[in-house]
Design a protein around this motif. Sequence first.
Motif, PDB file in Angstrom:
ATOM      1  N   CYS A   1      -2.768  -5.363  12.697  1.00 28.51           N
ATOM      2  CA  CYS A   1      -2.124  -5.459  11.387  1.00 28.51           C
ATOM      3  C   CYS A   1      -1.042  -4.399  11.271  1.00 28.51           C
ATOM      4  CB  CYS A   1      -3.146  -5.267  10.274  1.00 28.51           C
ATOM      5  SG  CYS A   1      -2.332  -5.039   8.677  1.00 28.51           S
TER       6      CYS A   1
ATOM      7  N   SER B   1       0.960  -4.226   8.434  1.00 25.26           N
ATOM      8  CA  SER B   1       1.388  -4.193   7.038  1.00 25.26           C
ATOM      9  C   SER B   1       1.135  -2.822   6.410  1.00 25.26           C
ATOM     10  CB  SER B   1       0.717  -5.310   6.244  1.00 25.26           C
ATOM     11  OG  SER B   1       1.216  -6.556   6.678  1.00 25.26           O
ATOM     12  N   ILE B   2       1.568  -2.703   5.158  1.00 22.53           N
ATOM     13  CA  ILE B   2       1.742  -1.387   4.555  1.00 22.53           C
ATOM     14  C   ILE B   2       0.480  -0.531   4.498  1.00 22.53           C
ATOM     15  CG2 ILE B   2       1.657  -2.376   2.224  1.00 22.53           C
ATOM     16  CD1 ILE B   2       3.787   0.611   3.252  1.00 22.53           C
ATOM     17  N   SER B   3      -0.642  -1.101   4.037  1.00 23.60           N
ATOM     18  CA  SER B   3      -1.845  -0.268   3.904  1.00 23.60           C
ATOM     19  C   SER B   3      -2.269   0.309   5.244  1.00 23.60           C
ATOM     20  CB  SER B   3      -3.007  -1.058   3.307  1.00 23.60           C
ATOM     21  OG  SER B   3      -2.693  -1.461   2.008  1.00 23.60           O
ATOM     22  N   CYS B   4      -2.158  -0.498   6.275  1.00 23.21           N
ATOM     23  CA  CYS B   4      -2.570  -0.011   7.594  1.00 23.21           C
ATOM     24  C   CYS B   4      -1.583   1.032   8.122  1.00 23.21           C
ATOM     25  CB  CYS B   4      -2.748  -1.173   8.563  1.00 23.21           C
ATOM     26  SG  CYS B   4      -4.249  -2.130   8.204  1.00 23.21           S
TER      27      CYS B   4
ATOM     28  N   CYS C   1      -0.749  -8.427   7.255  1.00 22.14           N
ATOM     29  CA  CYS C   1      -2.033  -8.129   6.604  1.00 22.14           C
ATOM     30  C   CYS C   1      -3.195  -9.065   6.954  1.00 22.14           C
ATOM     31  CB  CYS C   1      -1.830  -8.119   5.101  1.00 22.14           C
ATOM     32  SG  CYS C   1      -3.309  -7.610   4.220  1.00 22.14           S
ATOM     33  N   LEU C   2      -4.255  -8.478   7.453  1.00 26.63           N
ATOM     34  CA  LEU C   2      -5.453  -9.248   7.793  1.00 26.63           C
ATOM     35  C   LEU C   2      -6.418  -9.355   6.616  1.00 26.63           C
ATOM     36  CD1 LEU C   2      -6.086  -7.804  11.373  1.00 26.63           C
ATOM     37  CD2 LEU C   2      -5.402 -10.134  10.831  1.00 26.63           C
ATOM     38  N   GLY C   3      -6.026  -8.815   5.471  1.00 29.11           N
ATOM     39  CA  GLY C   3      -6.854  -8.964   4.274  1.00 29.11           C
ATOM     40  C   GLY C   3      -8.038  -8.013   4.225  1.00 29.11           C
ATOM     41  N   ALA C   4      -7.977  -6.950   4.992  1.00 30.58           N
ATOM     42  CA  ALA C   4      -9.063  -5.953   4.960  1.00 30.58           C
ATOM     43  C   ALA C   4      -8.429  -4.578   4.775  1.00 30.58           C
ATOM     44  CB  ALA C   4      -9.876  -6.011   6.246  1.00 30.58           C
ATOM     45  N   CYS C   5      -7.518  -4.498   3.807  1.00 32.38           N
ATOM     46  CA  CYS C   5      -6.656  -3.324   3.645  1.00 32.38           C
ATOM     47  C   CYS C   5      -7.447  -2.052   3.349  1.00 32.38           C
ATOM     48  CB  CYS C   5      -5.642  -3.552   2.545  1.00 32.38           C
ATOM     49  SG  CYS C   5      -4.874  -5.168   2.633  1.00 32.38           S
TER      50      CYS C   5
ATOM     51  N   THR D   1      -6.566  -1.885  10.912  1.00 30.22           N
ATOM     52  CA  THR D   1      -7.355  -3.045  11.334  1.00 30.22           C
ATOM     53  C   THR D   1      -6.689  -3.788  12.488  1.00 30.22           C
ATOM     54  OG1 THR D   1      -6.230  -4.567   9.831  1.00 30.22           O
ATOM     55  CG2 THR D   1      -8.168  -3.439   8.962  1.00 30.22           C
TER      56      THR D   1
HETATM   57 FE1  FES Z   1      -3.689  -4.053   7.144  1.00 27.50          FE
HETATM   58 FE2  FES Z   1      -3.995  -5.390   4.842  1.00 27.50          FE
HETATM   59  S1  FES Z   1      -2.454  -3.970   5.368  1.00 27.50           S
HETATM   60  S2  FES Z   1      -5.314  -5.342   6.565  1.00 27.50           S
END
Ligand code: FES
Length: 160
Positions: free
Chosen positions: A86, A88-91, A127-131, A136
Amino acid sequence: GKAPPFALSDAERHEIEEEIHHYPDSRAASIGALKIVQKHRGWVPDAAIPQIAKMIGSDAADLEGVATFYSLIFRQPVGRHVITVCDSISCHLTGYDELKTALEAKLGIRYGQTTPDQRFTLLNICCLGACDRGPTMMIDEDLHGDVDPAGLDQILGAYS
Ligand code: FES
């Protein structure tokens, strides 16, 4: 000699027909049908698209669009196991860079590449939906959260 023209196998055709029966509109079986071919071959070759499209009564260009949109439909040969990281931003906030660097160093490949022994393909995905569990990654169908780069050997060791 010339390679024989591409053909879906009997098993693939049979399973796609079964999938079509699940839906009132056969085009709703698009993703299911793509996944069936991927299950049998590991990926979905270009030449499979018009044949799948014909079976589900869809336009080849539309099906190509669906196949391109879903990052988990692979359009080139992949290794025995596919790692999707992943990005995306949170990761990014929870250690993505370290994880990516460690994976690239351990496997000796970059995104889009497969190890010479065909064991792993490395891909990035949104995003894998486990932010809340970043960083992840998925390996095949398994979600790995809170991945500590120091524990990668142990995680990867489960996939031979
Ligand atoms: Fe990585 Fe949502 S940003 S799982």
